[in-house]
Design a protein around this motif. Structure first.
Motif, PDB file in Angstrom:
ATOM      1  N   GLY A 131      12.065 -14.073   9.078  1.00 45.44           N
ATOM      2  CA  GLY A 131      11.835 -13.357   7.826  1.00 45.44           C
ATOM      3  C   GLY A 131      10.418 -12.886   7.607  1.00 45.44           C
ATOM      4  O   GLY A 131      10.148 -12.187   6.620  1.00 45.44           O
ATOM      5  N   ASN A 134      10.171  -9.290   7.000  1.00 47.86           N
ATOM      6  CA  ASN A 134      11.099  -8.738   6.007  1.00 47.86           C
ATOM      7  C   ASN A 134      10.925  -9.327   4.621  1.00 47.86           C
ATOM      8  O   ASN A 134      11.855  -9.297   3.820  1.00 47.86           O
ATOM      9  CB  ASN A 134      12.546  -8.942   6.481  1.00 47.86           C
ATOM     10  N   ARG A 138      14.817 -15.577   6.143  1.00 44.74           N
ATOM     11  CA  ARG A 138      16.109 -14.889   6.200  1.00 44.74           C
ATOM     12  C   ARG A 138      16.883 -15.385   7.406  1.00 44.74           C
ATOM     13  O   ARG A 138      16.346 -15.498   8.504  1.00 44.74           O
ATOM     14  CB  ARG A 138      15.887 -13.375   6.297  1.00 44.74           C
ATOM     15  N   PRO A 205       5.376  -9.342   1.098  1.00 47.34           N
ATOM     16  CA  PRO A 205       6.097  -8.408   1.974  1.00 47.34           C
ATOM     17  C   PRO A 205       5.151  -7.433   2.663  1.00 47.34           C
ATOM     18  O   PRO A 205       4.138  -7.041   2.110  1.00 47.34           O
ATOM     19  CB  PRO A 205       7.019  -7.682   1.002  1.00 47.34           C
ATOM     20  N   ARG A 208       7.227  -2.225   4.829  1.00 47.88           N
ATOM     21  CA  ARG A 208       8.411  -2.265   5.687  1.00 47.88           C
ATOM     22  C   ARG A 208       8.694  -0.930   6.375  1.00 47.88           C
ATOM     23  O   ARG A 208       9.279  -0.895   7.440  1.00 47.88           O
ATOM     24  CB  ARG A 208       9.625  -2.694   4.872  1.00 47.88           C
ATOM     25  N   ARG A 492      19.832  -7.973  11.237  1.00 43.48           N
ATOM     26  CA  ARG A 492      19.433  -6.824  10.436  1.00 43.48           C
ATOM     27  C   ARG A 492      18.387  -7.185   9.383  1.00 43.48           C
ATOM     28  O   ARG A 492      18.136  -8.352   9.105  1.00 43.48           O
ATOM     29  CB  ARG A 492      20.660  -6.230   9.744  1.00 43.48           C
ATOM     30  N   THR A 493      17.781  -6.160   8.798  1.00 38.00           N
ATOM     31  CA  THR A 493      16.847  -6.345   7.700  1.00 38.00           C
ATOM     32  C   THR A 493      17.628  -6.673   6.427  1.00 38.00           C
ATOM     33  O   THR A 493      18.853  -6.503   6.376  1.00 38.00           O
ATOM     34  CB  THR A 493      16.008  -5.079   7.493  1.00 38.00           C
ATOM     35  N   PRO A 494      16.947  -7.113   5.363  1.00 39.03           N
ATOM     36  CA  PRO A 494      17.670  -7.466   4.136  1.00 39.03           C
ATOM     37  C   PRO A 494      18.514  -6.339   3.548  1.00 39.03           C
ATOM     38  O   PRO A 494      19.522  -6.600   2.893  1.00 39.03           O
ATOM     39  CB  PRO A 494      16.536  -7.861   3.179  1.00 39.03           C
ATOM     40  N   ASP A 495      18.123  -5.080   3.795  1.00 41.22           N
ATOM     41  CA  ASP A 495      18.920  -3.977   3.252  1.00 41.22           C
ATOM     42  C   ASP A 495      20.049  -3.544   4.189  1.00 41.22           C
ATOM     43  O   ASP A 495      20.712  -2.533   3.953  1.00 41.22           O
ATOM     44  CB  ASP A 495      18.024  -2.785   2.917  1.00 41.22           C
ATOM     45  N   SER A 501      14.841  -8.532  15.887  1.00 38.47           N
ATOM     46  CA  SER A 501      14.004  -9.588  15.309  1.00 38.47           C
ATOM     47  C   SER A 501      12.670  -9.592  16.043  1.00 38.47           C
ATOM     48  O   SER A 501      12.602  -9.347  17.250  1.00 38.47           O
ATOM     49  CB  SER A 501      14.682 -10.946  15.464  1.00 38.47           C
TER      50      SER A 501
END
Length: 644
Positions: A131, A134, A138, A205, A208, A492-495, A501
């Motif tokens: 994470g 990101n 995560r 963050p 991104r 995947r990314t959070p979205d 990775s």
């Protein structure tokens, strides 16, 4: 130099390393250990083992109860251990005295709480590392630690079988997912705890939009790779990025893999988005930059190595010739093996010429199993020895992978250096390298060349891409293989955007698979299953096949489906908690009470839950985990197995 005769796959010959061995897996391992158990089953049976009698904990005569080499039915597990999520796997050889019980656990011995993949990722720091790029911890969208532990458990059983053939039967072995994870994430923990200058990672963050992968004007998401600064500069200059931003982003890009972070300047992504992907490919070809469009799991399942379910490694034997000087079977190692506390590979010698993570991790596994490892490094030493952060004047990451190995500085580009390698190999059992394709032949250090110095040598190559005939491949690094293999489609990314990775997922798993393949080859040699020259090839692509195998099977059954979402990660009143899938608890509910209170309630209900580790530097300070680290300028994890 005359060309060597073609090598034939050992797995198509009559003899396999585990021919005559029986493996038993319980019919219903704990849910959290099902993936690891399946990896053990798959790899042992690929190597020739067959299923033993019975459907539960077993005994060679068909009675119930875990099997023991001495014929008793007493449990192989630690009799003082607190009950917890665990399963027992038995492996017996042609003679009962060569059998071993492996106890596979989720948490270390003594922890009885419920276990699953999500909570393991939370408790061992993998979630925090993944994470970093990101915005916060995560989970990965795949059973990474369980798969990794299945390979580590297979290593233990192969090492135990080899030890038995060498005269020291191993009665039992123990492995936990937690210890396998800590051992494998060692370079990250070492960097975070370096005494000289602990690593500072930019706070999330990040920006991104700037981190790879990038998006082209026609909607193609792609990964980039540059191993030197000049292709990086030339590519981005041609794309239109400002020189200052190109220079300022290089250091972060070059260190992204080691730090699991990549805070680049946003203008790079903006400039890439002005060009069509086909045009970017032409610029990359002209400047020497590596590009790879991200492929989906659906793309990957059409490849030949997936369709035909290739092995995760390739074991091949050159048939023995009367004039090749090889000893008559069975092969005997050059050094005797004494009893415990000698480890299973005690007395064996491994020579390596490797860089990065994959190769050094493979030999560190063999070293942890008892082998003496000799590193061939260039004059002046491996350049990564000086990479920050330092611990006692040496790179903490480098030390985590290479501490305790003997080093011989040799210029293999010279005839004298190549003779020195041959002289070193003449007293070895294994030679492992990670050179680029064709480099071994160019240096005259391929398996045929070194067999003249050491006829009984196991020759191992750990590469990025194996030999599946599916056309040209991009640069052979972890992020590029993640992008090409479909791994990026699962992590995947959070979205929900596919993205590799920045944790060295395939380097780590690939290193463990390389060690597993070497153990299988040594077992074949010691048992007489192979009497010719042995070569073993493993790759990052092979590691991706092992990791994605259940997901690719799922696509075959239901095309277009996506991997299931991992368990819930959410804030509590005083921290962050990970809860196993199916708990029925919402983030809003979790925010109403402290983490400790939720852990008590969820564990009482049999639901896996764990506080999320947000800083891997804290792992060695955790009272439950501190016994699994040693300290020498930085914290380094102990080996993940125990044998008795």
């Amino acid at each position: 130099m005359t060309s060597a005769p073609p090598l034939s796959p050992l797995t198509t010959s009559e003899a396999l390393p585990l021919d005559g061995h029986l493996v038993h897996l319980p019919p219903a391992p704990p849910a959290g250990l099902a993936t690891a158990t399946e990896v053990v089953r798959d790899h042992l049976t690929r190597l020739g083992a067959r299923f033993g009698p019975g459907s539960g904990p077993w005994h060679p005569d068909g009675s119930s109860g875990p099997w023991h080499p001495d014929g008793s039915a007493a449990p192989a597990r630690d009799r003082n251990a607190t009950a917890g999520p665990e399963t027992v796997i038995g492996l017996s050889g042609p003679h009962h005295a060569r059998g071993t019980d492996l106890t596979l656990r989720g948490w270390p011995t003594g922890d009885p709480t419920p276990f699953d993949e999500t909570t393991a990722q939370a408790a061992t720091g993998l979630m925090a590392l993944h994470g970093r790029a990101n915005g916060g911890p995560r989970p990965l969208g795949t059973d990474y630690l369980s798969t990794l532990t299945g390979v580590v458990a297979t290593q233990a059983l192969l090492a135990a079988a080899l030890s038995g053939l060498r005269g020291t039967p191993v009665r039992s072995a123990r492995v936990s997912v937690t210890e396998a994870a800590l051992f494998s994430l060692g370079p990250y923990v070492a960097a975070a705890t370096a005494g000289d200058e602990p690593e500072e990672v930019p706070s999330p963050p990040y920006r991104r939009a700037a981190r790879p992968p990038f998006l082209s004007a026609d909607g193609v998401r792609f990964e980039v790779e540059a191993l030197q600064v000049q292709p990086w500069r030339d590519f981005w200059k041609a794309v239109g990025a400002p020189a200052k931003d190109i220079a300022n982003s290089w250091r972060a890009f070059a260190a992204r893999h080691a730090r699991a972070a990549a805070p680049l300047i946003t203008t790079l992504a903006q400039c890439a988005a002005r060009h069509r992907y086909a045009d970017l490919l032409l610029i990359a070809e002209r400047t020497g930059m590596g590009l790879c469009a991200l492929r989906t799991l659906a793309d990957r399942r059409a490849d030949s190595d997936v369709r035909y379910d290739d092995d995760p490694w390739e074991l091949r034997e050159l048939p023995r010739d009367e004039n090749d000087g090889l000893p008559a079977p069975p092969y005997t190692s050059s050094r005797p093996h004494t009893g415990f506390p000698q480890l299973p590979l005690g007395g064996l010698r491994v020579v390596e010429s490797t860089r990065g993570v994959q190769g050094p991790l493979a030999t560190s596994v063999l070293q942890a199993l008892g082998a003496h490892v000799i590193r061939i490094e260039q004059p002046g030493g491996d350049p990564s020895r000086g990479a920050a952060p330092l611990a006692g004047g040496v790179s903490a990451r480098f030390a985590a992978l290479n501490a305790g190995k003997e080093v011989r500085e040799t210029d293999i580009r010279t005839a004298a250096g190549r003779r020195a390698v041959a002289e070193t190999v003449a007293e070895a059992d294994v030679f492992l390298h990670t050179w680029a394709p064709g480099e071994a032949a160019r240096l005259r250090l391929d398996e045929a060349d070194l067999a003249r110095a050491r006829p009984g040598l196991v020759y191992a190559w750990a590469s990025a891409w194996d030999r599946a005939p599916d056309g040209p491949r991009p640069a052979g690094t972890d992020p590029m293989v993640q992008a090409w293999s479909g791994v990026a489609d699962t992590v995947r990314t959070p979205d929900g955007t596919p993205a590799p990775s920045l944790v060295a997922l395939l380097d780590i798993l690939g290193g463990h698979l390389a060690a597993e393949s070497v153990l299988a080859a040594l077992l074949a040699r010691e048992s007489g299953a192979a009497t010719g020259r042995l070569r073993v090839d493993s790759s990052l692509l092979g590691a991706s096949r092992v990791l994605l195998r259940p997901l690719l099977r799922g696509l075959d059954e239901a095309p277009g489906t996506q991997p299931a979402e991992a368990g819930l990660v959410a804030p509590t009143a005083d921290g962050l908690i990970a809860v196993g899938a199916g708990a029925g608890t919402t983030p809003a509910e979790l925010a109403t009470a402290p983490t400790a209170a939720w852990l008590g309630r969820l564990h009482a209900a049999g639901i896996p839950a764990r506080a999320v580790v947000t800083d891997v530097a804290a792992l060695p300070q955790d009272p439950a985990l501190s016994p699994y680290f040693t300290h020498d300028g930085c914290a380094r994890p102990t080996p993940p197995w125990s044998f008795s």
